[in-house]
Design a protein around this motif. Structure first.
Motif, PDB file in Angstrom:
ATOM      1  N   LEU A 106      40.120  39.998  52.771  1.00 46.89           N
ATOM      2  CA  LEU A 106      40.356  40.342  51.369  1.00 46.89           C
ATOM      3  C   LEU A 106      39.040  40.552  50.622  1.00 46.89           C
ATOM      4  O   LEU A 106      38.927  41.444  49.775  1.00 46.89           O
ATOM      5  CB  LEU A 106      41.194  39.257  50.674  1.00 46.89           C
ATOM      6  CG  LEU A 106      42.672  39.217  51.080  1.00 46.89           C
ATOM      7  CD1 LEU A 106      43.384  38.059  50.396  1.00 46.89           C
ATOM      8  CD2 LEU A 106      43.374  40.534  50.747  1.00 46.89           C
ATOM      9  N   GLU A 107      38.042  39.754  50.979  1.00 50.86           N
ATOM     10  CA  GLU A 107      36.741  39.933  50.320  1.00 50.86           C
ATOM     11  C   GLU A 107      36.122  41.277  50.680  1.00 50.86           C
ATOM     12  O   GLU A 107      35.535  41.947  49.838  1.00 50.86           O
ATOM     13  CB  GLU A 107      35.793  38.770  50.677  1.00 50.86           C
ATOM     14  CG  GLU A 107      36.067  37.558  49.787  1.00 50.86           C
ATOM     15  CD  GLU A 107      35.432  36.268  50.287  1.00 50.86           C
ATOM     16  OE1 GLU A 107      34.915  36.250  51.436  1.00 50.86           O
ATOM     17  OE2 GLU A 107      35.471  35.273  49.532  1.00 50.86           O
ATOM     18  N   ARG A 108      36.315  41.678  51.925  1.00 47.28           N
ATOM     19  CA  ARG A 108      35.823  43.016  52.334  1.00 47.28           C
ATOM     20  C   ARG A 108      36.540  44.108  51.551  1.00 47.28           C
ATOM     21  O   ARG A 108      35.941  45.074  51.099  1.00 47.28           O
ATOM     22  CB  ARG A 108      36.091  43.234  53.828  1.00 47.28           C
ATOM     23  CG  ARG A 108      34.930  42.851  54.718  1.00 47.28           C
ATOM     24  CD  ARG A 108      35.255  43.170  56.161  1.00 47.28           C
ATOM     25  NE  ARG A 108      35.146  44.598  56.460  1.00 47.28           N
ATOM     26  CZ  ARG A 108      35.657  45.144  57.570  1.00 47.28           C
ATOM     27  NH1 ARG A 108      36.286  44.404  58.451  1.00 47.28           N
ATOM     28  NH2 ARG A 108      35.514  46.445  57.793  1.00 47.28           N
ATOM     29  N   CYS A 109      37.865  43.951  51.427  1.00 51.49           N
ATOM     30  CA  CYS A 109      38.666  44.949  50.711  1.00 51.49           C
ATOM     31  C   CYS A 109      38.211  45.032  49.258  1.00 51.49           C
ATOM     32  O   CYS A 109      38.046  46.110  48.696  1.00 51.49           O
ATOM     33  CB  CYS A 109      40.155  44.597  50.750  1.00 51.49           C
ATOM     34  SG  CYS A 109      40.873  44.703  52.386  1.00 51.49           S
ATOM     35  N   LYS A 110      37.990  43.868  48.668  1.00 50.46           N
ATOM     36  CA  LYS A 110      37.589  43.806  47.263  1.00 50.46           C
ATOM     37  C   LYS A 110      36.255  44.528  47.059  1.00 50.46           C
ATOM     38  O   LYS A 110      36.120  45.358  46.161  1.00 50.46           O
ATOM     39  CB  LYS A 110      37.479  42.337  46.840  1.00 50.46           C
ATOM     40  CG  LYS A 110      37.096  42.102  45.391  1.00 50.46           C
ATOM     41  CD  LYS A 110      37.108  40.593  45.120  1.00 50.46           C
ATOM     42  CE  LYS A 110      36.257  40.233  43.913  1.00 50.46           C
ATOM     43  NZ  LYS A 110      36.935  40.386  42.627  1.00 50.46           N
ATOM     44  N   GLU A 111      35.322  44.230  47.954  1.00 52.36           N
ATOM     45  CA  GLU A 111      34.000  44.833  47.823  1.00 52.36           C
ATOM     46  C   GLU A 111      34.102  46.358  47.946  1.00 52.36           C
ATOM     47  O   GLU A 111      33.491  47.102  47.184  1.00 52.36           O
ATOM     48  CB  GLU A 111      33.107  44.269  48.928  1.00 52.36           C
ATOM     49  CG  GLU A 111      31.629  44.468  48.694  1.00 52.36           C
ATOM     50  CD  GLU A 111      30.821  43.977  49.900  1.00 52.36           C
ATOM     51  OE1 GLU A 111      31.043  42.814  50.309  1.00 52.36           O
ATOM     52  OE2 GLU A 111      30.011  44.757  50.419  1.00 52.36           O
ATOM     53  N   ALA A 112      34.938  46.811  48.910  1.00 52.13           N
ATOM     54  CA  ALA A 112      35.104  48.256  49.105  1.00 52.13           C
ATOM     55  C   ALA A 112      35.684  48.892  47.846  1.00 52.13           C
ATOM     56  O   ALA A 112      35.153  49.879  47.329  1.00 52.13           O
ATOM     57  CB  ALA A 112      36.012  48.504  50.298  1.00 52.13           C
ATOM     58  N   LEU A 113      36.754  48.308  47.345  1.00 50.47           N
ATOM     59  CA  LEU A 113      37.433  48.881  46.181  1.00 50.47           C
ATOM     60  C   LEU A 113      36.501  48.929  44.977  1.00 50.47           C
ATOM     61  O   LEU A 113      36.466  49.910  44.244  1.00 50.47           O
ATOM     62  CB  LEU A 113      38.692  48.070  45.842  1.00 50.47           C
ATOM     63  CG  LEU A 113      39.850  48.244  46.825  1.00 50.47           C
ATOM     64  CD1 LEU A 113      40.938  47.215  46.553  1.00 50.47           C
ATOM     65  CD2 LEU A 113      40.423  49.654  46.745  1.00 50.47           C
TER      66      LEU A 113
END
Ligand SMILES: Nc1nc2c(ncn2[C@@H]2O[C@H](COP(=O)(O)OP(=O)(O)O)[C@@H](O)[C@H]2O)c(=O)[nH]1
Ligand SMILES: [Mg+2]
Length: 360
Positions: free
Chosen positions: A163-170
Motif C-alpha cells: 500500500l505504501e508503494r501504491c501511495k507513493e506512485a499515486l
C-alpha cells in the motif's frame, strides 16, 4: 466481464452506453448523481456463424459483456463522495474502465469546465481516480499502522509495504496499473478494487463530421498514452445507428465510409485490454462461445464451463476453429489427424474448439 464507463458529465457516456447495449437511457442530463445504468451486450463473433455451418446446432450462445454507465463525475466528486457511495462501489466491481473523452464541439452541449480540452479532461479524470484510491489507501494504512503496533502479522506487514508503494506512485502521478507488482503483492490488495489498477480504454468521442480525420486525432493522443488502447467514435451517431435495422445501419456505414462498427471495435479493444481470448464448445446441440484469460489452460477452460469438468478432467480434444470449418466435421477432423489430444496443462489458443473429456 464487466466494463465501467467513466468520464466527465456531457461527454457522451450514456449515448455510448445506449449504442453498446441497445438501451434507451436518458441522455443530456446530469441529475441522478448516484445513479447508474447497467446493460449487457452479446459479443458478435463471425467464427460462431462459420462453426454453425459445420455443426448445425439448435442453439448458439455468444459470450456477453456488461457495461455500467455511471452518472458523470466532475472535479472533486469522487474524492468528496468517498468509498461508500453506490457509484464508486459499483465501479470497484468492474474488470476494466472505459474513459470517454469529449473531443466533439457542440455549442448546444455544455462542458463542465467551460471549453473543449480533451487533454485536460483526461487528466481531471486520472486525478479523480487516483484520489479515490488514495482515500482508501490512507484509511487502511492508518488502521494497519495501529494494528501493527501491538502485534506483528506478516501478511499485514506485507500489505502495508504494498500500500505504501501504491501511495507513493499515486502521489507521483503514476496509476497502480503501471507498478510491477508480484502475484503476492496483487493478492494482498485485490480486495480493494483500486480504480487506477484496472485496465483502461480511452474512447475519444469525436463529431460525426470529423470521422474522416479520426486516425489523426487518435495518433495525437496515442503518442502520450503509449500503453493504453485508444478508440475514436461518434457516440451520438453510434446511438442513432444502433436504433436502425441491421441492414439499414450497414448501408449508412458504407455511405459514410465507416468500415467496422465502432461497437465491434470497443468490444475488440475490451478483449485486448483485458487479455481475453475466446474458445468454443459444442455440447448437446448447443454451440457456445466462452471467455478465458489468455495463457490459461485446458483445465481452466474446463472449470469455466463447469466445476465438475475441472474436477474429473481427463483430456481435451482441440482444433483451431478454421481448421474445423475446413474439415467440415469433427469426425472428418479426427480422421485427418487434425484433432489434437491435450492434457490439462495445454495453453488454450484464441479460437480453439474444445471437447472436454471428464468423469465424475
Ligand atoms: N454533437 C454531438 N453531440 C453528442 C455526441 N455524443 C453525445 N452528444 C450529446 O451530448 C449530450 C450529453 O450526452 P450524454 O450521452 O448524456 O453524456 P453523459 O453525460 O456523458 O452521459 C447529449 O445531448 C448528446 O446528444 C456527439 O458525438 N456529437
Ligand atoms: Mg449520462
Amino acid at each position: 466481464m464487466k466494463i465501467g464507463i467513466v468520464g466527465l458529465p456531457y461527454v457522451g457516456k450514456t449515448s455510448l452506453f445506449n449504442a453498446l447495449t441497445q438501451s434507451d437511457a436518458e441522455t443530456g442530463t446530469y441529475a441522478a448523481k448516484k445513479g447508474w445504468n447497467i446493460g449487457s451486450v452479446k459479443v458478435p463473433d463471425e467464427r460462431l456463424a462459420a462453426l454453425a455451418e459445420v455443426f448445425k446446432p439448435k442453439r448458439i450462445t455468444p459470450t456477453s459483456i456488461d457495461y455500467v454507465d455511471i452518472a458523470g463525475v466532475s472535479k472533486g466528486d469522487i474524492a468528496l463522495e468517498g468509498l461508500e457511495t453506490g457509484v464508486i462501489a459499483e465501479l470497484r466491481e468492474v474488470d476494466a474502465l472505459a474513459h470517454i473523452v469529449r473531443v466533439f464541439e457542440d455549442d448546444t452541449v455544455p462542458h463542465v469546465d467551460g471549453n473543449i480540452n480533451p487533454e485536460r479532461d483526461i487528466e481531471t479524470i486520472d486525478i479523480e481516480l487516483a484520489f479515490a484510491d488514495l482515500g482508501i489507501i490512507d484509511n487502511r494504512l492508518d488502521r494497519l499502522v495501529r494494528e501493527l503496533r501491538t502485534q506483528n502479522i506478516p501478511t499485514l506487514v506485507h500489505e502495508r509495504t504494498v500500500l505504501e508503494r501504491c501511495k507513493e506512485a499515486l502521489e507521483g502521478g503514476t496509476p497502480i496499473r503501471e507498478l510491477s507488482l508480484s502475484p503476492e503483492d496483487e493478492q494482498s490488495i485485490r480486495g480493494y478494487g483500486f480504480l487506477t489498477q484496472k485496465p483502461l480504454l480511452l474512447i475519444l468521442n469525436i463529431s460525426e463530421d470529423k470521422l474522416d480525420s479520426a486516425e489523426e486525432i487518435r495518433a495525437r493522443f496515442a503518442a502520450s498514452k503509449r500503453q493504453i488502447e485508444i478508440i475514436t467514435l461518434s457516440a451520438r451517431l453510434e446511438m442513432e445507428l444502433a436504433r436502425l435495422e441491421a441492414e439499414e445501419a450497414e448501408l449508412f456505414r458504407a455511405e459514410m465510409g465507416l468500415s467496422e462498427s465502432a461497437l465491434a471495435r470497443v468490444i475488440d479493444a475490451s478483449y485486448r485490454t483485458l487479455g481475453l481470448i475466446t474458445f468454443f464448445t459444442v455440447v448437446s446441440d448447443e454451440l457456445r462461445a466462452w471467455t478465458l484469460k489468455s495463457e490459461m489452460t485446458a483445465l481452466d477452460a474446463a472449470g469455466t464451463i463447469h466445476t465438475d469438468m475441472a474436477r474429473g478432467f481427463i483430456r481435451a480434444e482441440t482444433i483451431p476453429w478454421a481448421n474445423l470449418v475446413d474439415c467440415g466435421s469433427l469426425t472428418e477432423a479426427r480422421d485427418n489427424g487434425q484433432l489434437r489430444l491435450e492434457g490439462k496443462d495445454y495453453r488454450v489458443s484464441d479460437g480453439d474448439v474444445l471437447t472436454i473429456r471428464f468423469s465424475v
